[in-house]
Structures are given as C-alpha cells and as structure tokens.
Design an enzyme around this catalytic site. Structure first.
Site, PDB file in Angstrom:
ATOM      1  N   TYR A   1       6.202  -7.867  15.665  1.00  0.00           N
ATOM      2  CA  TYR A   1       6.209  -6.631  14.862  1.00  0.00           C
ATOM      3  C   TYR A   1       6.869  -5.502  15.660  1.00  0.00           C
ATOM      4  CZ  TYR A   1       4.219  -2.855  11.939  1.00  0.00           C
ATOM      5  OH  TYR A   1       4.036  -1.765  11.114  1.00  0.00           O
TER       6      TYR A   1
ATOM      7  N   PHE B   1       0.816  -1.208   0.000  1.00  0.00           N
ATOM      8  CA  PHE B   1       0.000   0.000   0.000  1.00  0.00           C
ATOM      9  C   PHE B   1       0.862   1.276   0.000  1.00  0.00           C
ATOM     10  CE2 PHE B   1      -1.905   2.796   3.459  1.00  0.00           C
ATOM     11  CZ  PHE B   1      -2.556   3.641   2.584  1.00  0.00           C
ATOM     12  N   VAL B   2       1.616   1.503   1.059  1.00  0.00           N
ATOM     13  CA  VAL B   2       2.322   2.784   1.216  1.00  0.00           C
ATOM     14  C   VAL B   2       3.401   2.954   0.146  1.00  0.00           C
ATOM     15  CG1 VAL B   2       3.833   4.142   2.717  1.00  0.00           C
ATOM     16  CG2 VAL B   2       1.893   2.914   3.715  1.00  0.00           C
TER      17      VAL B   2
ATOM     18  N   SER C   1       7.512  -4.887   4.879  1.00  0.00           N
ATOM     19  CA  SER C   1       7.174  -5.581   6.133  1.00  0.00           C
ATOM     20  C   SER C   1       5.677  -5.753   6.158  1.00  0.00           C
ATOM     21  CB  SER C   1       7.569  -4.734   7.360  1.00  0.00           C
ATOM     22  OG  SER C   1       6.976  -5.269   8.533  1.00  0.00           O
TER      23      SER C   1
ATOM     24  N   THR D   1      -2.147   4.674   8.823  1.00  0.00           N
ATOM     25  CA  THR D   1      -2.316   5.340   7.527  1.00  0.00           C
ATOM     26  C   THR D   1      -3.230   4.488   6.652  1.00  0.00           C
ATOM     27  OG1 THR D   1      -0.063   6.189   7.775  1.00  0.00           O
ATOM     28  CG2 THR D   1      -1.018   6.319   5.571  1.00  0.00           C
TER      29      THR D   1
ATOM     30  N   ASP E   1      12.958 -11.415  -2.068  1.00  0.00           N
ATOM     31  CA  ASP E   1      12.760 -11.406  -0.617  1.00  0.00           C
ATOM     32  C   ASP E   1      13.932 -10.631  -0.016  1.00  0.00           C
ATOM     33  OD1 ASP E   1      12.741 -11.888   2.084  1.00  0.00           O
ATOM     34  OD2 ASP E   1      12.278 -14.025   1.901  1.00  0.00           O
TER      35      ASP E   1
HETATM   36  P1  NAD Z   1       1.600  -3.647   3.074  1.00  0.00           P
HETATM   37  O1  NAD Z   1       1.465  -5.006   3.666  1.00  0.00           O
HETATM   38  O2  NAD Z   1       0.542  -3.154   2.167  1.00  0.00           O
HETATM   39  O3  NAD Z   1       2.987  -3.515   2.300  1.00  0.00           O
HETATM   40  C1  NAD Z   1       4.155  -4.154   2.725  1.00  0.00           C
HETATM   41  C2  NAD Z   1       4.866  -4.707   1.497  1.00  0.00           C
HETATM   42  O4  NAD Z   1       6.114  -5.299   1.890  1.00  0.00           O
HETATM   43  C3  NAD Z   1       4.072  -5.810   0.798  1.00  0.00           C
HETATM   44  O5  NAD Z   1       3.984  -5.543  -0.594  1.00  0.00           O
HETATM   45  C4  NAD Z   1       4.870  -7.069   1.084  1.00  0.00           C
HETATM   46  O6  NAD Z   1       4.709  -8.070   0.099  1.00  0.00           O
HETATM   47  C5  NAD Z   1       6.278  -6.520   1.164  1.00  0.00           C
HETATM   48  N1  NAD Z   1       7.214  -7.377   1.902  1.00  0.00           N
HETATM   49  C6  NAD Z   1       7.086  -7.852   3.164  1.00  0.00           C
HETATM   50  N2  NAD Z   1       8.143  -8.626   3.479  1.00  0.00           N
HETATM   51  C7  NAD Z   1       8.954  -8.629   2.390  1.00  0.00           C
HETATM   52  C8  NAD Z   1      10.214  -9.223   2.099  1.00  0.00           C
HETATM   53  N3  NAD Z   1      10.840 -10.016   2.980  1.00  0.00           N
HETATM   54  N4  NAD Z   1      10.784  -8.995   0.888  1.00  0.00           N
HETATM   55  C9  NAD Z   1      10.168  -8.191  -0.019  1.00  0.00           C
HETATM   56  N5  NAD Z   1       8.974  -7.604   0.199  1.00  0.00           N
HETATM   57  C10 NAD Z   1       8.375  -7.826   1.386  1.00  0.00           C
HETATM   58  O7  NAD Z   1       1.795  -2.633   4.306  1.00  0.00           O
HETATM   59  P2  NAD Z   1       1.866  -1.041   4.311  1.00  0.00           P
HETATM   60  O8  NAD Z   1       0.738  -0.542   5.110  1.00  0.00           O
HETATM   61  O9  NAD Z   1       2.079  -0.534   2.949  1.00  0.00           O
HETATM   62  O10 NAD Z   1       3.178  -0.804   5.180  1.00  0.00           O
HETATM   63  C11 NAD Z   1       4.417  -0.440   4.579  1.00  0.00           C
HETATM   64  C12 NAD Z   1       5.442  -0.131   5.654  1.00  0.00           C
HETATM   65  O11 NAD Z   1       4.997   0.945   6.458  1.00  0.00           O
HETATM   66  C13 NAD Z   1       5.727  -1.302   6.586  1.00  0.00           C
HETATM   67  O12 NAD Z   1       7.101  -1.313   6.906  1.00  0.00           O
HETATM   68  C14 NAD Z   1       4.905  -0.956   7.812  1.00  0.00           C
HETATM   69  O13 NAD Z   1       5.451  -1.525   8.980  1.00  0.00           O
HETATM   70  C15 NAD Z   1       5.001   0.561   7.825  1.00  0.00           C
HETATM   71  N6  NAD Z   1       3.853   1.151   8.530  1.00  0.00           N
HETATM   72  C16 NAD Z   1       2.618   1.214   7.934  1.00  0.00           C
HETATM   73  C17 NAD Z   1       1.564   1.776   8.649  1.00  0.00           C
HETATM   74  C18 NAD Z   1       0.171   1.890   8.053  1.00  0.00           C
HETATM   75  O14 NAD Z   1      -0.730   2.296   8.788  1.00  0.00           O
HETATM   76  N7  NAD Z   1      -0.073   1.598   6.812  1.00  0.00           N
HETATM   77  C19 NAD Z   1       1.754   2.250   9.941  1.00  0.00           C
HETATM   78  C20 NAD Z   1       3.021   2.131  10.512  1.00  0.00           C
HETATM   79  C21 NAD Z   1       4.070   1.603   9.794  1.00  0.00           C
END
Ligand code: NAD
Ligand code: UDP
Length: 322
Positions: free
Chosen positions: A147, A11-12, A75, A176, A56
């Site tokens: 986490y 997503f982000v 992540s 977010t 990965d």
């Molecule tokens: P998401 O699950 O939509 O995106 C995470 C992406 O990381 C996925 O596409 C997943 O396939 C990829 N990924 C995970 N492990 C992997 C690996 N070992 N190798 C390659 N790719 C890998 O989550 P998001 O909401 O987009 O979050 C993105 C980041 O922002 C994360 O690090 C998350 O901890 C951080 N974050 C997000 C929020 C939020 O509210 N969205 C809040 C705090 C922190």
C-alpha cells in the site's frame, strides 16, 4: 462539470459523488467492488446525473464525451483488506494511476489522486506532526509496503504528469471515518464501533499507546473540493490534528455507544505506525480550510449510522430465517 470518480462504491468516493451531484455536476462512478459495496450506490443511483460503470481501473477506461476531472480514489484502504489483496492494491495505484493520468491527458481533464498519510510510514519524533516536506520513514519491503509504496508511486507518477503540463492535485488523506464505511472492513473505527454496539470485547492491537488523528468525512469532502479549486500541484495534507491514542479512541467509542464491552489486547500488526498527526498549516493557508468536526461529534454520528445499518441487516436476516 463532468467528473469521473473511481472507487465510487467505496466509503470516501461515494460521499464525494453525493457532494458533486448536490452541487449540480454530472458524476460518472467506476468501481469493481473489490472492497466497495453496492449499498453505497443506492445513495447515488436515484440521481439522473449519476452514471455507474462496473470496471477494474487497472484496465484502460474510455469515457465518451467531455470530462473535466478525474478523481482517482479506487484502492483498498483498510490494512486487513489491502493485505488480503496485495497485488490488486499495487496495480490499482500503479498501472491504474498511469491509465487514468493518460485518460485525463487525452480528455484535457484535471487529475486528483487520493494519497495517504501512509507515505510518511512510521514517522520519527523529529517529524511529528507530519508536514508535506517530510519524505517519510517507510519500510519498502514489509507487508504494508504493498500500500505505502504503491501510493508513493502514484504520487510520483502524478507529479511527473504535473511537470509535463497536466493540471494535477495530490491529496494526502489522514485516517478518515464516517457513515457508509463497510462495518466489516477491519479498521479502527469500524471494529471498535461494531464491537461496542454488540457489547463484544474491543480488540486493541499492541499496548494501545500508538496514536491516530481521526477526520470526519464531511471535513475531508470540503477539503477535497477546495483543493480542486486551488491551482497547486504539490501534496496537501487533509486531516484532523486532534491526536488520540488507540486506547483513548476505544474508550470514547465505548462511552458514546453506551457499551459494556471490555478492552482486550491483541498483537500489534507488522510496521503499525506508532504516531500519526497531520500538520495542516499548508491546507489552512492555501485552501482556507480547517476541519470542524471533533472526534466526539463525528464518532457519535458514525455510531448512530452503524446502529441503524446493523439493525436493518439483522431484520433482513430475521425475515430470511422466518
Ligand atoms: P474503500 O475500500 O471504502 O473504497 C475504495 C473503493 O475502490 C472500493 O469501492 C473498491 O471496490 C474500489 N476499487 C479498488 N480497486 C479497484 C479497481 N482496481 N477498480 C475499480 N475500483 C476499485 O476505501 P476508502 O476509505 O473509501 O478509500 C478511498 C481512497 O482514499 C483510497 O485510495 C484510499 O487509499 C484513500 N485513503 C483513505 C483513507 C481513509 O482513512 N479512509 C486514508 C488515506 C487514504
Ligand atoms: N487497531 C486496533 N484494533 C482494531 C483495529 C485497529 O487497535 O480492531 C489499531 C491499529 O493497530 C492501528 C490503529 O488502530 O494502530 C489504526 O488502524 P487502522 O487499521 O484503522 O488504520 P491505519 O491507520 O493503521 O492505516
């Protein structure tokens, strides 16, 4: 600039990739699809300055040519998803972060880690809202620790490389939301929006009095861009301080979706924080940044996006069934 963004099918990071491509930069996205979706790459792949590596990032990654930034966003982030992949979550934030810090060092690139408000755990009342100086109240052994503690490790590793001369940034993201989230990821906005759109019961966990502060994705993307420009290695909260109870969020989403859903109550997950709200005075001062999009507006845009996405997938399954 040439920018590596890990987690680009998520997503982000997919929004960040869109932002940097629009600004004229070259973007390399890396993802292993553990929680990401190929559909999010459709926004990026038509761009000639976008390249994708299925990888990965727990395993070392080599990038040919120059690199200016490593943005580590890979992540799992949704509680049900990281609880389903606990070891992967710990490894991508620990081993993955170390490998990517080394990559940045080899390349002479700058490094930014996506950290989280979860580093504050279940904040006590004296530290509400949460500012960066609060060390947090995290259960180091509970289910969520895979986490929370992994992100704390990722921050510690980033801070170490920062002390040793690497140019680093630590962004502490608060909840977010927005278009391109996986509607099935189990988070508050995705669950409530999909349930409301289907007129299904909306599942409140616990009594619904716990609070969250919801930030729209465009505000976060602007904040990350400004943090990259600031020469500041310490943690910076990026979130919207508009704090709502979970029940208020459910009612707002139900209203915006024009839904008849009833609210039903389910048990509260282990260690679910009772309150969460960012103190963003540092970001306001340092970055001249402040979130602009109130929950009512951002949620309306997000619901419209889900309505369209769910209608498209229903049309595809209708055609497959016909
Ligand atoms: P998401 O699950 O939509 O995106 C995470 C992406 O990381 C996925 O596409 C997943 O396939 C990829 N990924 C995970 N492990 C992997 C690996 N070992 N190798 C390659 N790719 C890998 O989550 P998001 O909401 O987009 O979050 C993105 C980041 O922002 C994360 O690090 C998350 O901890 C951080 N974050 C997000 C929020 C939020 O509210 N969205 C809040 C705090 C922190
Ligand atoms: N939540 C809820 N119903 C749902 C999904 C989540 O009541 O269907 C609650 C959850 O218990 C938490 C808040 O909403 O108190 C935010 O949950 P989310 O999983 O989005 O992220 P968190 O902030 O807990 O990491």
């Amino acid at each position: 600039m040439r920018i590596l963004i890990t987690g680009a099918a998520g997503f982000v990071a997919s929004h960040l990739a869109t932002h940097f491509l629009a600004a004229g930069h070259d973007v390399i996205g890396a993802d292993n699809f553990v929680t990401g979706r190929r559909v999010n790459l459709r926004y990026l792949e038509p761009e000639p300055r976008f390249a994708f590596i299925e990888h990965d990032v727990v395993q070392p990654l080599e990038i040919a040519g120059d690199l200016n930034w490593v943005l580590h966003f890979a992540s799992p982030a949704s509680p049900p998803k990281y609880l389903k992949s606990p070891l992967e979550t710990m490894r991508v934030n620990s081993e993955g972060t170390l490998h990517l810090l080394e990559l940045a060092k080899r390349k002479g690139a700058k490094f930014l880690i996506a950290s989280t408000s979860e580093v504050y755990g279940d904040p006590d009342r004296a530290h509400h809202p949460q500012s960066e100086s609060y060390w947090g109240n995290v259960n180091p052994l509970g289910a969520r620790s895979v986490y929370d503690e992994a992100k704390r490790y990722a921050e510690a590793a980033t801070a170490l490389y920062g002390r040793n001369g690497l140019s680093v940034r630590i962004a502490r993201l608060f909840n977010t939301y927005g278009p391109r989230m996986d509607p099935a990821d189990g988070r508050i906005v995705t669950n409530f929006a999909t349930q409301a759109l289907a007129n299904q019961p909306m599942t409140i966990y616990g009594n619904g009095k716990q609070t969250r502060s919801l930030q729209y994705i465009d505000d976060l993307v602007a904040g990350i861009g400004k943090l990259m420009e600031a020469n500041y290695a310490g943690p910076v909260n990026l979130g919207n301080p508009e704090e709502l109870t979970v029940k208020q969020i459910a009612e707002l989403i139900r209203e915006l979706a024009g839904s008849r859903s009833e609210l039903v109550y389910h048990p509260l997950p282990e260690d679910d924080p009772t309150q969460r709200c960012p103190d963003i005075s540092l970001a306001q001062r340092l970055l001249k940044w402040t979130p602009r999009i109130p929950a009512r507006d951002g949620l309306a845009r997000t619901i419209a996006h889900f309505r369209e996405e769910l209608a498209q997938s229903a049309a595809v399954s209708d055609r497959a069934g016909a």
